[in-house]
Write a protein that holds these residues in place. Structure first.
Motif, short mmCIF file in Angstrom:
data_model
loop_
_atom_site.label_atom_id
_atom_site.label_comp_id
_atom_site.label_asym_id
_atom_site.label_seq_id
_atom_site.Cartn_x
_atom_site.Cartn_y
_atom_site.Cartn_z
N GLU A 8 39.30 37.25 50.22
CA GLU A 8 38.58 38.61 50.36
C GLU A 8 37.90 38.72 51.95
O GLU A 8 37.37 37.72 52.02
CB GLU A 8 37.53 38.51 49.46
CG GLU A 8 37.88 38.92 47.88
CD GLU A 8 38.54 40.45 47.66
OE1 GLU A 8 37.85 41.05 48.56
OE2 GLU A 8 39.68 40.50 47.26
N SER A 9 37.94 39.67 52.64
CA SER A 9 37.57 39.54 53.89
C SER A 9 36.02 39.59 53.76
O SER A 9 35.46 39.05 54.83
CB SER A 9 38.11 40.74 54.78
OG SER A 9 38.12 42.04 54.08
N ALA A 10 35.55 40.56 53.16
CA ALA A 10 33.91 40.46 53.08
C ALA A 10 33.40 39.74 52.08
O ALA A 10 34.02 39.38 51.10
CB ALA A 10 33.59 41.93 52.53
N PHE A 11 32.55 38.90 52.57
CA PHE A 11 31.85 37.84 51.69
C PHE A 11 31.29 38.27 50.41
O PHE A 11 30.44 39.33 50.24
CB PHE A 11 30.87 36.96 52.41
CG PHE A 11 30.27 35.93 51.84
CD1 PHE A 11 30.95 34.57 52.01
CD2 PHE A 11 29.17 35.87 50.91
CE1 PHE A 11 30.40 33.56 51.18
CE2 PHE A 11 28.57 34.66 50.32
CZ PHE A 11 29.28 33.39 50.42
N ILE A 40 38.20 28.26 54.91
CA ILE A 40 38.01 29.36 53.80
C ILE A 40 36.57 29.76 53.86
O ILE A 40 35.72 29.29 52.74
CB ILE A 40 38.38 28.67 52.35
CG1 ILE A 40 39.73 28.24 52.30
CG2 ILE A 40 38.27 29.89 51.30
CD1 ILE A 40 41.00 29.12 52.52
N PRO A 41 36.07 30.48 54.46
CA PRO A 41 34.84 30.76 54.48
C PRO A 41 34.03 31.65 53.33
O PRO A 41 33.10 31.51 52.89
CB PRO A 41 34.71 32.13 55.78
CG PRO A 41 35.71 31.57 56.57
CD PRO A 41 36.67 31.39 55.86
N GLN A 42 35.12 32.25 52.67
CA GLN A 42 34.65 32.95 51.33
C GLN A 42 33.94 31.90 50.53
O GLN A 42 32.93 32.29 49.47
CB GLN A 42 35.95 33.61 50.69
CG GLN A 42 35.50 34.43 49.49
CD GLN A 42 34.73 35.46 49.55
OE1 GLN A 42 33.33 35.65 49.26
NE2 GLN A 42 35.13 36.40 50.40
N CYS A 101 47.82 35.06 48.90
CA CYS A 101 47.99 33.48 49.73
C CYS A 101 47.92 33.95 51.10
O CYS A 101 48.63 34.58 51.62
CB CYS A 101 49.16 32.92 49.31
SG CYS A 101 49.35 31.12 50.42
N PRO A 102 46.68 33.44 51.78
CA PRO A 102 46.70 33.56 53.42
C PRO A 102 47.65 33.38 54.15
O PRO A 102 48.02 33.51 55.26
CB PRO A 102 45.16 33.00 53.78
CG PRO A 102 45.34 31.93 52.63
CD PRO A 102 45.72 32.37 51.32
N ILE A 162 34.67 43.44 38.11
CA ILE A 162 34.98 42.56 39.55
C ILE A 162 35.61 43.41 40.49
O ILE A 162 35.38 43.24 41.76
CB ILE A 162 35.37 41.21 39.21
CG1 ILE A 162 35.37 40.29 40.56
CG2 ILE A 162 36.70 41.33 38.62
CD1 ILE A 162 33.90 40.42 41.27
N SER A 163 36.68 44.20 40.08
CA SER A 163 37.35 45.14 40.82
C SER A 163 36.34 46.28 41.58
O SER A 163 36.33 46.52 42.61
CB SER A 163 38.52 45.75 40.04
OG SER A 163 39.15 44.73 39.59
N GLY A 164 35.26 46.72 40.63
CA GLY A 164 34.52 47.73 41.05
C GLY A 164 33.61 46.84 42.08
O GLY A 164 33.20 47.59 43.15
N VAL A 165 32.83 46.00 42.03
CA VAL A 165 32.19 45.23 42.82
C VAL A 165 33.12 44.97 44.17
O VAL A 165 32.43 45.23 45.52
CB VAL A 165 31.94 43.88 42.41
CG1 VAL A 165 31.17 42.90 43.46
CG2 VAL A 165 31.07 43.96 41.18
N LEU A 166 34.32 44.65 44.19
CA LEU A 166 35.18 44.59 45.38
C LEU A 166 35.51 45.93 46.04
O LEU A 166 36.13 45.92 47.16
CB LEU A 166 36.44 43.68 45.04
CG LEU A 166 35.89 42.23 44.53
CD1 LEU A 166 37.24 41.50 44.32
CD2 LEU A 166 35.27 41.35 45.65
N GLY A 167 35.24 47.00 45.13
CA GLY A 167 35.41 48.33 45.95
C GLY A 167 36.87 48.98 45.70
O GLY A 167 37.50 49.50 46.66
N ARG A 168 37.42 48.52 44.63
CA ARG A 168 38.83 49.07 44.47
C ARG A 168 38.91 48.76 42.68
O ARG A 168 38.30 48.47 41.91
CB ARG A 168 39.87 48.02 44.88
CG ARG A 168 39.77 46.67 44.78
CD ARG A 168 41.02 46.02 45.30
NE ARG A 168 41.11 44.48 45.17
CZ ARG A 168 40.32 43.58 46.01
NH1 ARG A 168 39.65 44.03 47.03
NH2 ARG A 168 40.31 42.29 45.70
#
Length: 299
Positions: A21-24, A56-58, A240-241, A280-286
């Protein structure tokens, strides 16, 4: 055809699902996700990864998350620990199982962790020795078991060599990963047959990505062979990044639906699992990518 009466599902969403996930994602959300999964019946949860925050900053909050979880006594909370420093940090934070990973593809290994497959296996020796001394079980992942984004098709013999080495080093369970989701049922069966010649089937697990919609079909192929351990990620989160274009993991709720309809016990509470996926999908905006979560949400 005789299917296993029950399967073990290893929930990898909190680690493999969130790591890209790009946003923390706030630590409090990660903690709540893990606790919701336990409430939904998940008994094996890969909670986080003790790796360099630069890589892995996340998951830089691994210790904070692992310490803060309200533990359910019947749940195993594991962590990915690629080196001795990570292992020690995981133990201090209360992980009760660890995991290591290696690739069946040389190119993938070098691009992923900047070393050869052989070098990575050598690096794991002190980690697995320490786990053995501490009485902590170790699990292993073998990446690119059905294909590599750089090398293409991977020979089953290459997967077998890596899996056997990890098993002999003390890993009790070897998860065979279709990292880029290119596997088909026949290819999955051939790969599993090859590995099972060296490692008992009960010590093998399937980890299938859904890039081409084949994850559930590959699970079924493995199930027909007697495999009874599968990895999945709530809501189909993850990817996978180091594998461009790879879609997410098989959704846990899709896997639970398949097992439920086949008379195979999972111990999971499907409605609670779907609620967790949608949350969790809602939290992540999708919206949750899993078919089951989308379908049941409309009912």
């Amino acid at each position: 055809m005789t299917l296993p009466k029950a399967v073990k599902i290893v929930e990898v969403g909190p680690r493999d699902g969130l790591q890209n996930e790009s946003a923390f994602v706030a630590s409090s959300i990660k903690i709540e996700l893990i606790e919701r999964l336990a409430t939904a019946g998940c008994r094996h949860i890969e909670a986080t990864s003790f790796v360099s925050p630069r890589k892995i900053p996340q998951l830089a909050d691994a210790a904070e998350v692992m310490r803060a979880i309200r533990r359910a006594p019947e749940v195993t909370y594991s962590a990915l620990t690629p080196n001795l420093k990570g292992f020690e940090a995981a133990m201090d934070a209360g992980a009760n199982e660890i995991a290591v990973f290696a690739a069946a593809s040389e190119t993938f290994s070098r691009k992923n962790i900047n070393c050869s497959t052989e070098e990575s296996l050598t690096r794991f020796e002190p980690v697995l020795d320490a786990a053995k001394r501490a009485g902590v079980r170790a699990r292993a992942y073998v990446s690119c078991a059905l294909g590599c984004p750089y090398e293409g098709e991977i020979a089953p013999a290459a997967v077998t060599r890596v899996a056997e080495r990890l098993f002999n080093q003390g890993c009790y369970e070897i998860s065979l990963g279709d990292t880029i989701g290119v596997g088909t049922p026949l290819a999955a069966k051939r790969m599993i047959e090859a590995v099972a010649e060296k490692i008992p089937l009960e010590n093998l697990a399937g980890h299938f990505h859904d890039t081409y919609g084949m994850a559930a079909a590959n699970v079924w192929a493995a199930l027909e062979m007697g495999m009874a351990v599968f990895d999945s990620s709530v809501g189909g989160l993850g990817g996978c990044p180091y594998a461009p274009g790879a879609a997410g993991n098989l959704a846990t709720e899709d896997l639970a639906w398949l097992m439920q309809g086949s008379g195979v016990e999972t111990g999971l509470d499907l409605p609670k699992l779907v609620d967790c996926a949608n949350w969790i999908s809602g939290v992540l905006g999708r919206e949750a990518v899993s078919r089951v979560a989308r379908a049941l949400k409309k009912l």
